[in-house]
Scaffold this motif. Structure first.
Motif, PDB file in Angstrom:
ATOM      1  N   ASP A  29       0.808  -1.215   0.000  1.00 31.97           N
ATOM      2  CA  ASP A  29       0.000   0.000   0.000  1.00 31.97           C
ATOM      3  C   ASP A  29       0.838   1.259   0.000  1.00 31.97           C
ATOM      4  OD1 ASP A  29      -2.193  -1.522  -0.094  1.00 31.97           O
ATOM      5  OD2 ASP A  29      -2.978  -1.018   1.882  1.00 31.97           O
ATOM      6  N   PRO A  36       0.703   6.604  -5.520  1.00 32.50           N
ATOM      7  CA  PRO A  36      -0.033   5.403  -5.922  1.00 32.50           C
ATOM      8  C   PRO A  36      -0.716   5.580  -7.277  1.00 32.50           C
ATOM      9  CG  PRO A  36      -1.250   6.608  -4.244  1.00 32.50           C
ATOM     10  CD  PRO A  36       0.042   7.345  -4.430  1.00 32.50           C
ATOM     11  N   TYR A  38      -3.618   3.325  -9.475  1.00 34.62           N
ATOM     12  CA  TYR A  38      -4.465   2.137  -9.495  1.00 34.62           C
ATOM     13  C   TYR A  38      -4.974   1.947 -10.920  1.00 34.62           C
ATOM     14  CZ  TYR A  38      -8.390  -0.913  -7.916  1.00 34.62           C
ATOM     15  OH  TYR A  38      -9.299  -1.929  -7.707  1.00 34.62           O
ATOM     16  N   LEU A  76      -0.846  -0.415  -8.659  1.00 31.45           N
ATOM     17  CA  LEU A  76      -1.667  -1.563  -8.306  1.00 31.45           C
ATOM     18  C   LEU A  76      -2.420  -2.029  -9.540  1.00 31.45           C
ATOM     19  CD1 LEU A  76      -3.222  -3.506  -6.456  1.00 31.45           C
ATOM     20  CD2 LEU A  76      -4.735  -1.627  -5.857  1.00 31.45           C
ATOM     21  N   THR A 516      -8.653  -3.152  -2.905  1.00 32.32           N
ATOM     22  CA  THR A 516      -7.710  -2.334  -2.139  1.00 32.32           C
ATOM     23  C   THR A 516      -7.370  -3.000  -0.809  1.00 32.32           C
ATOM     24  OG1 THR A 516      -9.424  -1.015  -1.040  1.00 32.32           O
ATOM     25  CG2 THR A 516      -8.633  -0.212  -3.173  1.00 32.32           C
ATOM     26  N   HIS A 532      -6.407   5.266   0.249  1.00 35.71           N
ATOM     27  CA  HIS A 532      -5.106   5.383  -0.390  1.00 35.71           C
ATOM     28  C   HIS A 532      -5.188   5.148  -1.900  1.00 35.71           C
ATOM     29  CE1 HIS A 532      -0.769   5.089  -0.712  1.00 35.71           C
ATOM     30  NE2 HIS A 532      -0.902   3.924  -1.308  1.00 35.71           N
ATOM     31  N   TRP A 533      -5.940   4.119  -2.295  1.00 35.73           N
ATOM     32  CA  TRP A 533      -5.913   3.726  -3.713  1.00 35.73           C
ATOM     33  C   TRP A 533      -7.017   4.352  -4.554  1.00 35.73           C
ATOM     34  CZ3 TRP A 533      -1.701   1.806  -5.594  1.00 35.73           C
ATOM     35  CH2 TRP A 533      -0.872   0.974  -4.824  1.00 35.73           C
TER      36      TRP A 533
END
Ligand code: ANZ
Ligand code: ZN
Length: 871
Positions: A29, A36, A38, A76, A516, A532-533
């Motif tokens: 994470d 980040p 995604y 991610l 996530t 976060h994502w």
């Protein structure tokens, strides 16, 4: 040592093993200093085999993910399985195997296929929606929403097969008959659960205006689907001749209209066959009853209703015009939808096409009340005048325009309590009950005393038994006392568990959030991980999901937000909808008109020198077959090409490169073998160039030759171009074309000195890095061979040295929306596109543009580049 020959099928498994050994795709994470990103591709239904559409989808997603990773982001990219659904039940009946077993086996096969493509997927986050650890949270959410009233129960219409004694899905009804029994399907009303998505209609609609990362086309489709209309509801009182009816009727008939300005032109009212007045009147009129029966038989699809012949029958009832007091006949009309507005229409034949056709057929008056553009009374004998204009034949409203008439009428009717302004949506609440076995159980218990009671949290999940083999006659759960017998959680009395399951669109509406924190044991999502994502930075999938899936997922995001589980209003920042994969179709027509379809791999083609097909013959008997054109790869046309064969014979990199090169991602892609071979040839050339370059040779120490200088410039131009293509334009085919060009340059050059050799090395290294997101296996091998350490996918994305781009330079001002925002120095002979690209690559300009679309750019050569952004 690098082998002289490129052997992808040997090399790719080795590279994949290196990635696995190093857990290269495992995503944490938080990674210090990394933003980040995604990247999500729509997860597949585990049908058993990957098809080309999947390969295209996942290749595009993987390029974006790998590119962002090289750009220094913490990326991610998860994958999972949309595992509930009807095909598993059908397969179960056919092969006598439980849907669960069939599904899990398919998942194993497809996972292996996806892995062979070399996708940078974090498999530790794999989700399977048919597993209790996933769907328990769906059930949990259901109970929350049920208590809030966002989920509620009402009667809904289903297709009933009277022979199999079962409810049929729409796709199981073929020409009005049950697909297995062949029996004529009946409509039945049964209690079902609904999501009140209409409560979010306004927000779902408004949100679209701020979604700059979505294709306009998709937003337009969603707007139409939500279908907001501003109009008025208008009340007509019944003429009370039929007093027995009047007792039962509310006393008034309400219509919804978007054209209240045409109120003086009403010559009849039409109600749907389901309307209470129609039902009432039919009791005394057998011919009307028969007509209503006929209307209810037909299709309920709006498109069919719109195109069918307009038919109707009078009910013998009249209503009073709210302003003139005239008596107006009420008809039943087959074109009136029961489920829209009030299920009743005020018929204005002069100004509505449907009403015009109806009035002509039944000789109803056609009175114009709106003037044409010249201010003349329009001739409406053969055609309706449907535009707005000044009013006529409308008493006190004569001479007013639409807005004036609207305002005045809404005032007047409100004071009479006979009408008011109203917003109407086409969107319906979402019925999610399915009378099927292979789905997520609805967590409700029916108690004879307490009614519908939610399954309490500590009894979740309601586990679907996995050993069941359905036989097509009704829901197996309804015949399993072990499943449905239970006690009421409220009063402890014997009760019955709900045996319907949820629409499988429910699982796919929130999986993006679960990724996530896929293994979070105590909550639907871990709030921190979700924060976060989310939102997903880039979502990639087929245009066929433009409406339902994407609308439901947007709706769910708001539900999750309102439950305090996620932040923000929208789940997907940027959306890419890839086009379909098409292939040639070939057939032979039999005497009875039936066609046999042959797979393109069974057919030998002859082409002329321009590549046009001259003949097609079946390999088996050397006899001709007919060409049926290019169509979407499908079972019914037998024109699917199996991606597995492609990967086995050419390798994943070739398959990926072909998919990316053959068409821009949003366009449809036409399959052809020549393209596959071309892709393979390019990779061989690249391999050969690196091999050749790394052969030891003695070269003098000399200054850079002018050709090498030119090569360096080309290299840095290519870096700039490919970066922009991959990031902003998502134009993978042109990125590949630019790389092909650069490779040509490299191959043309024979280094005369160490410095020249260094320039070639720079080109090759750059090429490999630029191609790495698209063809990751060959890139890893060649990059390592050129001395790169670690993984190529973790190497930094190459940076263009802009000072090298300049031959003789000019400095231009950059304007954004009319204001000078910076300047740029470019080569004098740069193309407009190159200047634009370079300008957009500047930090300050990029920041201004972020998230918005460039509408237009204007170049004043030698002076100014003006960028105009969409509002
Ligand atoms: C009178 C009228 C006069 C209309 C005119 C149109 C033109 P949208 O824009 O899609 O919201 N309508 C209302 N309910 C209906 C139903 N259940 N089934 C079929 N048609 C229905 O369409 C609103 C218009 O569709 C309404 O405005 C109504 O016809 C019709 F010159 O009312 B109008
Ligand atoms: Zn009870």
């Amino acid at each position: 040592m690098l082998d002289e020959h490129y052997q992808p099928t040997l090399l790719e498994p080795q590279v994949q093993k290196t990635w696995d050994d190093q857990q290269a795709f495992l995503t944490h994470d938080h990674v210090d200093g990394k933003e980040p990103f995604y990247c999500l591709s729509m997860f597949p239904y585990p049908s058993g085999k990957l098809h080309m559409g999947h390969v295209r989808n996942y290749t595009i997603g993987d390029v974006i993910a790998r590119y962002q990773r090289m750009r220094g982001k913490n990326v991610l990219q998860p994958m999972g399985w949309d595992a509930f659904g009807l095909p598993a039940e059908n397969a179960a009946m056919k092969h006598r195997v439980a849907p669960a077993a069939w599904t899990y086996r398919n998942i194993d096969e497809m996972r292996a296929q996806l892995k062979s493509l070399g996708l940078a997927i974090d498999w530790s986050r794999e989700l399977t929606t048919c597993k209790p650890e996933y769907y328990r949270w769906e059930q949990w959410l259901f109970t929350r929403l049920f208590r809030k009233g966002i989920i509620y129960k009402k009667l809904g219409m289903v297709n009933w097969d009277p022979v199999d004694q079962t409810v049929l899905a729409n796709e199981q009804v073929i020409d009005g008959r049950g697909w297995r029994s062949g029996a004529l399907v009946e409509k039945r009303e049964i209690p079902m659960y609904y999501f009140a998505i209409t409560r979010y209609a306004e927000e779902l609609l408004d949100g679209l205006d701020h979604m700059h990362g979505w294709p306009e086309q998709v937003k337009a489709m969603q707007r139409n689907w939500i279908g907001k209309s501003r109009g008025m509801e208008i009340i007509f009182s019944y003429v009370s001749e039929h007093s027995s009816d009047a007792e039962h009727l509310a006393g008034t008939l309400k219509v919804f209209t978007t054209r209240p300005d045409t109120l003086y032109g009403v010559s009849y009212i039409a109600v749907s066959a389901e309307h209470e007045l129609a039902q009432m009147a039919a009791k005394h009129q057998p011919d009307l009853a028969a007509f209503i029966h006929e209307c209810l038989q037909g299709s309920v699809a709006e498109a069919d209703l719109a195109t069918q012949e307009k038919k109707g029958m009078p009910t013998g009832r009249y209503v009073v015009h709210p302003l003139t007091g005239a008596h107006i006949p009420v008809w039943v009309g087959n074109y009136v939808l029961a489920s829209y507005g009030e299920g009743a229409v005020m018929g204005v034949p002069a100004h509505d096409e449907r009403d015009h056709a109806f009035a002509q057929r039944y000789n109803l008056p056609i009175t114009p009340v709106i003037l044409d553009r010249e201010g003349q009374v329009p001739d409406v004998r053969s055609q309706a005048w449907t535009e707005t204009g000044l009013l006529c034949n409308s008493g006190p409203l004569n001479g007013k325009n639409f807005d004036e008439a609207f305002a005045e009428l809404s005032h007047k009717l409100a004071s009479l309590q006979l009408g008011k302004e109203r917003i109407q949506y086409r969107l319906r609440d979402w019925g999610i009950s399915r009378q099927r076995y292979w789905g997520c159980p609805i967590p409700i218990i029916h108690c004879p005393s307490c009614g519908d009671v939610c399954v309490p949290d500590d009894q979740l999940p309601v586990v679907l038994p996995e050993h069941v083999i359905p036989d097509g006659s009704g829901s197996p759960l309804a015949r399993m006392p072990d499943f449905h017998d239970c006690t009421c959680p409220q009063c402890g009395k014997a009760a019955r568990r709900e045996t319907d399951t949820m629409d499988t669109f429910v699982e796919s509406s929130w999986y993006y959030a679960r990724y996530t924190s896929p293994h979070e044991p105590s909550r639907l999502v871990n709030r921190e991980a979700a924060g976060h994502w989310l939102p997903v930075d880039h979502y990639i999938g087929g245009i066929e999901h433009a409406i339902l899936h994407l609308l439901y997922a947007r709706f769910f995001h708001k539900l999750l937000r309102d439950e305090g589980l996620v932040e923000g209003d929208e789940p997907f920042e940027r959306l890419l909808t890839q086009g379909m994969v098409l292939a040639d179709t070939f057939y032979r027509q039999h005497a009875d008109g039936q066609r046999s379809w042959y797979n393109p791999t069974e057919v030998t083609l002859e082409r002329d020198e321009r590549g046009r097909m001259v003949s097609a013959r079946l390999r088996l008997d050397e006899q001709p077959v007919s060409h049926g054109g290019m169509e979407k790869m499908s079972k019914s046309r037998n024109n699917g090409v199996d991606p597995q064969l492609l990967i086995q014979s050419y390798g994943a990199d070739t398959a990926r490169l072909f998919m990316l090169f053959a068409a821009p991602p949003e366009a449809s892609l036409e399959w052809n073998d020549a393209g596959v071979e071309g892709a393979q040839r390019f990779l061989r050339r690249l391999w050969k160039a690196v091999h050749h370059h790394t052969q030891p040779r003695a070269l003098p120490e000399q200054a850079l030759s002018s050709t090498a200088e030119e090569l360096r410039r080309r290299t840095h131009e290519t870096i700039l171009k490919v970066s922009d293509d991959l990031e902003r334009r998502l134009s993978f085919n042109t990125a590949i074309a630019a790389c092909m060009d650069l490779l040509n340059q490299v191959q043309r050059m024979e280094p005369q000195s160490r410095a020249d050799e260094q320039a070639v090395r720079e080109s090759l290294t750059s090429l490999i890095l630029l191609l790495a997101p698209m063809v990751p296996h060959i890139s890893q091998t060649l990059w390592q061979h050129l001395g790169g350490t670690g993984l190529c996918m973790d190497a930094a994305w190459p940076q263009a040295d802009t000072s090298l781009l300049v031959r003789s330079e000019v400095t231009l001002m950059i304007q954004v929306n009319g204001k000078i925002r910076g300047k740029i120095t470019v080569a004098k002979e740069s193309s407009k596109e190159d200047i634009e690209t370079a300008a957009l690559a500047q930090k300050d300009i990029a920041r201004l543009i972020e998230g918005r679309h460039l509408k237009q750019s204007i170049l004043v050569p030698g002076k100014l580049l003006s960028l105009v952004l969409e509002p």
